[in-house]
Design a protein around this motif. Structure first.
Motif, PDB file in Angstrom:
ATOM      1  N   SER A  14      21.561  32.242  43.835  1.00  0.00           N
ATOM      2  CA  SER A  14      21.103  30.956  44.076  1.00  0.00           C
ATOM      3  C   SER A  14      21.298  30.107  44.355  1.00  0.00           C
ATOM      4  CB  SER A  14      21.159  30.922  41.864  1.00  0.00           C
ATOM      5  OG  SER A  14      22.350  30.300  41.562  1.00  0.00           O
ATOM      6  N   PHE A  15      20.042  28.748  45.277  1.00  0.00           N
ATOM      7  CA  PHE A  15      20.453  27.944  45.899  1.00  0.00           C
ATOM      8  C   PHE A  15      21.542  27.264  45.354  1.00  0.00           C
ATOM      9  CE2 PHE A  15      18.844  23.604  46.996  1.00  0.00           C
ATOM     10  CZ  PHE A  15      19.431  23.831  48.360  1.00  0.00           C
ATOM     11  N   ALA A  16      21.888  26.916  43.384  1.00  0.00           N
ATOM     12  CA  ALA A  16      22.717  25.672  42.954  1.00  0.00           C
ATOM     13  C   ALA A  16      23.742  26.921  43.466  1.00  0.00           C
ATOM     14  CB  ALA A  16      22.120  25.934  41.587  1.00  0.00           C
ATOM     15  N   THR A  17      24.165  27.853  43.742  1.00  0.00           N
ATOM     16  CA  THR A  17      25.486  28.096  44.021  1.00  0.00           C
ATOM     17  C   THR A  17      25.984  28.008  45.457  1.00  0.00           C
ATOM     18  OG1 THR A  17      25.290  29.984  42.177  1.00  0.00           O
ATOM     19  CG2 THR A  17      26.860  30.613  43.906  1.00  0.00           C
ATOM     20  N   GLY A  18      24.781  28.352  46.802  1.00  0.00           N
ATOM     21  CA  GLY A  18      24.403  28.012  47.294  1.00  0.00           C
ATOM     22  C   GLY A  18      25.573  26.842  47.706  1.00  0.00           C
ATOM     23  N   LEU A  19      24.892  25.935  47.411  1.00  0.00           N
ATOM     24  CA  LEU A  19      24.817  24.048  47.396  1.00  0.00           C
ATOM     25  C   LEU A  19      25.855  24.396  46.881  1.00  0.00           C
ATOM     26  CD1 LEU A  19      23.829  21.889  48.171  1.00  0.00           C
ATOM     27  CD2 LEU A  19      22.630  21.152  45.332  1.00  0.00           C
ATOM     28  N   ARG A  41      19.711  28.503  52.401  1.00  0.00           N
ATOM     29  CA  ARG A  41      18.877  29.562  51.645  1.00  0.00           C
ATOM     30  C   ARG A  41      18.686  29.244  50.548  1.00  0.00           C
ATOM     31  NH1 ARG A  41      15.483  30.195  56.806  1.00  0.00           N
ATOM     32  NH2 ARG A  41      17.014  29.478  58.462  1.00  0.00           N
ATOM     33  N   PHE A  42      17.912  29.800  49.931  1.00  0.00           N
ATOM     34  CA  PHE A  42      17.812  29.507  48.531  1.00  0.00           C
ATOM     35  C   PHE A  42      18.648  31.117  47.820  1.00  0.00           C
ATOM     36  CE2 PHE A  42      16.360  33.224  44.729  1.00  0.00           C
ATOM     37  CZ  PHE A  42      15.836  31.542  44.302  1.00  0.00           C
ATOM     38  N   ALA A  43      18.699  31.935  48.797  1.00  0.00           N
ATOM     39  CA  ALA A  43      19.947  32.797  47.428  1.00  0.00           C
ATOM     40  C   ALA A  43      20.745  33.502  48.881  1.00  0.00           C
ATOM     41  CB  ALA A  43      19.225  34.145  47.718  1.00  0.00           C
ATOM     42  N   THR A  44      21.244  32.777  50.092  1.00  0.00           N
ATOM     43  CA  THR A  44      22.563  33.033  51.092  1.00  0.00           C
ATOM     44  C   THR A  44      22.753  31.582  51.356  1.00  0.00           C
ATOM     45  OG1 THR A  44      20.343  33.118  52.807  1.00  0.00           O
ATOM     46  CG2 THR A  44      21.409  35.425  51.170  1.00  0.00           C
ATOM     47  N   LEU A  45      23.938  31.331  52.086  1.00  0.00           N
ATOM     48  CA  LEU A  45      24.219  30.492  52.768  1.00  0.00           C
ATOM     49  C   LEU A  45      24.926  30.986  53.823  1.00  0.00           C
ATOM     50  CD1 LEU A  45      25.478  27.393  53.024  1.00  0.00           C
ATOM     51  CD2 LEU A  45      27.786  28.383  52.141  1.00  0.00           C
ATOM     52  N   HIS A  46      24.635  31.111  55.160  1.00  0.00           N
ATOM     53  CA  HIS A  46      25.085  31.448  56.555  1.00  0.00           C
ATOM     54  C   HIS A  46      25.828  30.215  57.395  1.00  0.00           C
ATOM     55  CE1 HIS A  46      23.922  33.805  60.395  1.00  0.00           C
ATOM     56  NE2 HIS A  46      25.054  33.248  60.640  1.00  0.00           N
ATOM     57  N   VAL A  47      27.316  30.804  57.220  1.00  0.00           N
ATOM     58  CA  VAL A  47      28.018  29.892  58.279  1.00  0.00           C
ATOM     59  C   VAL A  47      28.546  30.372  59.245  1.00  0.00           C
ATOM     60  CG1 VAL A  47      30.591  29.558  58.026  1.00  0.00           C
ATOM     61  CG2 VAL A  47      29.233  29.581  55.612  1.00  0.00           C
ATOM     62  N   ARG A  48      28.716  29.204  60.590  1.00  0.00           N
ATOM     63  CA  ARG A  48      29.186  29.524  61.940  1.00  0.00           C
ATOM     64  C   ARG A  48      29.960  28.660  62.723  1.00  0.00           C
ATOM     65  NH1 ARG A  48      24.473  28.374  64.302  1.00  0.00           N
ATOM     66  NH2 ARG A  48      23.777  30.517  64.327  1.00  0.00           N
ATOM     67  N   ASP A  63      41.782  29.298  60.841  1.00  0.00           N
ATOM     68  CA  ASP A  63      41.903  28.813  59.897  1.00  0.00           C
ATOM     69  C   ASP A  63      41.436  28.655  58.660  1.00  0.00           C
ATOM     70  OD1 ASP A  63      44.564  28.759  60.490  1.00  0.00           O
ATOM     71  OD2 ASP A  63      44.753  26.797  61.028  1.00  0.00           O
ATOM     72  N   LEU A  64      39.696  27.748  58.919  1.00  0.00           N
ATOM     73  CA  LEU A  64      38.442  27.921  57.945  1.00  0.00           C
ATOM     74  C   LEU A  64      38.898  28.303  57.416  1.00  0.00           C
ATOM     75  CD1 LEU A  64      36.717  25.434  56.970  1.00  0.00           C
ATOM     76  CD2 LEU A  64      35.666  25.774  58.897  1.00  0.00           C
ATOM     77  N   ALA A  65      38.289  29.723  57.646  1.00  0.00           N
ATOM     78  CA  ALA A  65      37.419  30.740  57.690  1.00  0.00           C
ATOM     79  C   ALA A  65      38.466  31.619  56.330  1.00  0.00           C
ATOM     80  CB  ALA A  65      37.016  32.010  59.052  1.00  0.00           C
ATOM     81  N   ARG A  66      39.743  31.736  56.497  1.00  0.00           N
ATOM     82  CA  ARG A  66      40.250  31.880  56.066  1.00  0.00           C
ATOM     83  C   ARG A  66      39.872  31.287  54.134  1.00  0.00           C
ATOM     84  NH1 ARG A  66      44.180  32.189  59.694  1.00  0.00           N
ATOM     85  NH2 ARG A  66      45.081  34.371  60.006  1.00  0.00           N
ATOM     86  N   ARG A  67      39.873  29.893  54.755  1.00  0.00           N
ATOM     87  CA  ARG A  67      39.608  28.838  53.141  1.00  0.00           C
ATOM     88  C   ARG A  67      38.729  29.320  53.126  1.00  0.00           C
ATOM     89  NH1 ARG A  67      42.580  24.092  53.917  1.00  0.00           N
ATOM     90  NH2 ARG A  67      42.190  23.683  51.499  1.00  0.00           N
ATOM     91  N   ILE A  68      37.835  29.364  53.511  1.00  0.00           N
ATOM     92  CA  ILE A  68      36.188  29.456  53.528  1.00  0.00           C
ATOM     93  C   ILE A  68      36.106  30.575  52.191  1.00  0.00           C
ATOM     94  CG2 ILE A  68      34.000  30.354  53.697  1.00  0.00           C
ATOM     95  CD1 ILE A  68      34.320  28.171  56.712  1.00  0.00           C
ATOM     96  N   GLY A  69      37.116  31.710  52.808  1.00  0.00           N
ATOM     97  CA  GLY A  69      36.822  33.330  51.578  1.00  0.00           C
ATOM     98  C   GLY A  69      37.691  33.026  50.780  1.00  0.00           C
ATOM     99  N   THR A  70      38.456  32.199  50.483  1.00  0.00           N
ATOM    100  CA  THR A  70      39.080  31.140  49.114  1.00  0.00           C
ATOM    101  C   THR A  70      38.159  30.987  48.280  1.00  0.00           C
ATOM    102  OG1 THR A  70      41.311  31.427  50.193  1.00  0.00           O
ATOM    103  CG2 THR A  70      41.197  30.274  48.310  1.00  0.00           C
ATOM    104  N   ILE A  71      37.620  29.883  48.306  1.00  0.00           N
ATOM    105  CA  ILE A  71      36.515  29.053  47.605  1.00  0.00           C
ATOM    106  C   ILE A  71      35.173  30.480  47.319  1.00  0.00           C
ATOM    107  CG2 ILE A  71      34.413  27.447  48.306  1.00  0.00           C
ATOM    108  CD1 ILE A  71      36.104  25.956  50.572  1.00  0.00           C
ATOM    109  N   ALA A  72      34.655  30.681  48.941  1.00  0.00           N
ATOM    110  CA  ALA A  72      33.959  32.064  48.155  1.00  0.00           C
ATOM    111  C   ALA A  72      34.410  33.313  46.777  1.00  0.00           C
ATOM    112  CB  ALA A  72      33.496  33.191  49.582  1.00  0.00           C
ATOM    113  N   ASP A  73      36.015  33.513  46.915  1.00  0.00           N
ATOM    114  CA  ASP A  73      36.049  34.265  45.994  1.00  0.00           C
ATOM    115  C   ASP A  73      36.333  33.123  44.707  1.00  0.00           C
ATOM    116  OD1 ASP A  73      36.800  36.346  47.647  1.00  0.00           O
ATOM    117  OD2 ASP A  73      38.670  35.738  47.615  1.00  0.00           O
TER     118      ASP A  73
END
Length: 198
Positions: A14-19, A41-48, A63-73
């Motif tokens: 969902s957009f809300a979860t992606g936001l 996007r509506f149901a995805t978040l692309h991270v570069r 380091d940032l990738a690891r932190r993002i992975g934890t947030i997503a989890d």
């Protein structure tokens, strides 16, 4: 890892979860003083992730990738790296130095900081154009060409820059809808606007 970047796409549903994911990533990015490129996007978040000072991946990105992975989890969001792709354009040429200034000008790009045979949008939005070495040959009949769509007020300056960089005017009979230019080796491009379209 995609050449100089780390990339993944999160299936947020969902957009809300992606936001929410993007906002939390922003907080961590501010804390680490290292900022990702996000495409929500509506149901995805692309991270570069890229360290632009070295135009590659560094410990900061890992380091940032690891932190993002934890947030997503924490949000129950899963990564789907299998759908990630980068589209690049390759142009065969016996002499890239002859045509590179034209393509840099007509696309509004810059030189790749590390590779002489490539021009790119350093913000990472447009596809990179790289020049593939080939033997000299007669001007081929093109099977495809690029259309560079810009606002009307940008078209004139972009066309003038491309001509000053060695390009030639092929046709302006449909201007301002589109103008056809060619680089010094005959490769064509249309600079297009929304004016005059049906």
């Amino acid at each position: 890892m995609m050449f100089q970047t780390l990339e993944t796409r999160y299936a947020t549903g969902s957009f809300a979860t992606g936001l929410e994911l993007a906002v939390r990533i922003g907080g961590v990015a501010a804390e680490l003083d290292h900022h990702p490129e996000l495409d929500l996007r509506f149901a995805t978040l692309h991270v570069r992730l890229i360290s632009r000072d070295v135009f590659g991946v560094t410990r900061r990105d890992l380091d940032l990738a690891r932190r993002i992975g934890t947030i997503a989890d924490d949000l129950g969001v899963t990564a789907d790296p299998d759908v990630v792709e980068i589209v690049e354009l390759a142009l065969d040429t016996p002499d890239h130095a002859e045509i590179k200034p034209f393509w840099r000008a007509v696309l509004g790009y810059e030189d790749h900081p590390l590779h002489d045979r490539e021009v790119r949008d350093l913000e990472g939005i447009g596809p990179a154009l790289w020049f593939q070495q080939t033997d000299p040959h007669e001007e081929p009949r093109q099977r495809f060409h690029l259309d560079v769509r810009v606002p009307p007020e940008v078209a004139g300056p972009r066309i003038r820059a491309a001509l000053a960089a060695g390009g030639t005017l092929v046709s302006d009979e449909r201007a301002p809808t589109f103008v056809v230019l060619a680089d010094p080796q005959g490769n064509k491009v249309c600079v297009t606007t929304g004016l005059g379209r049906d």
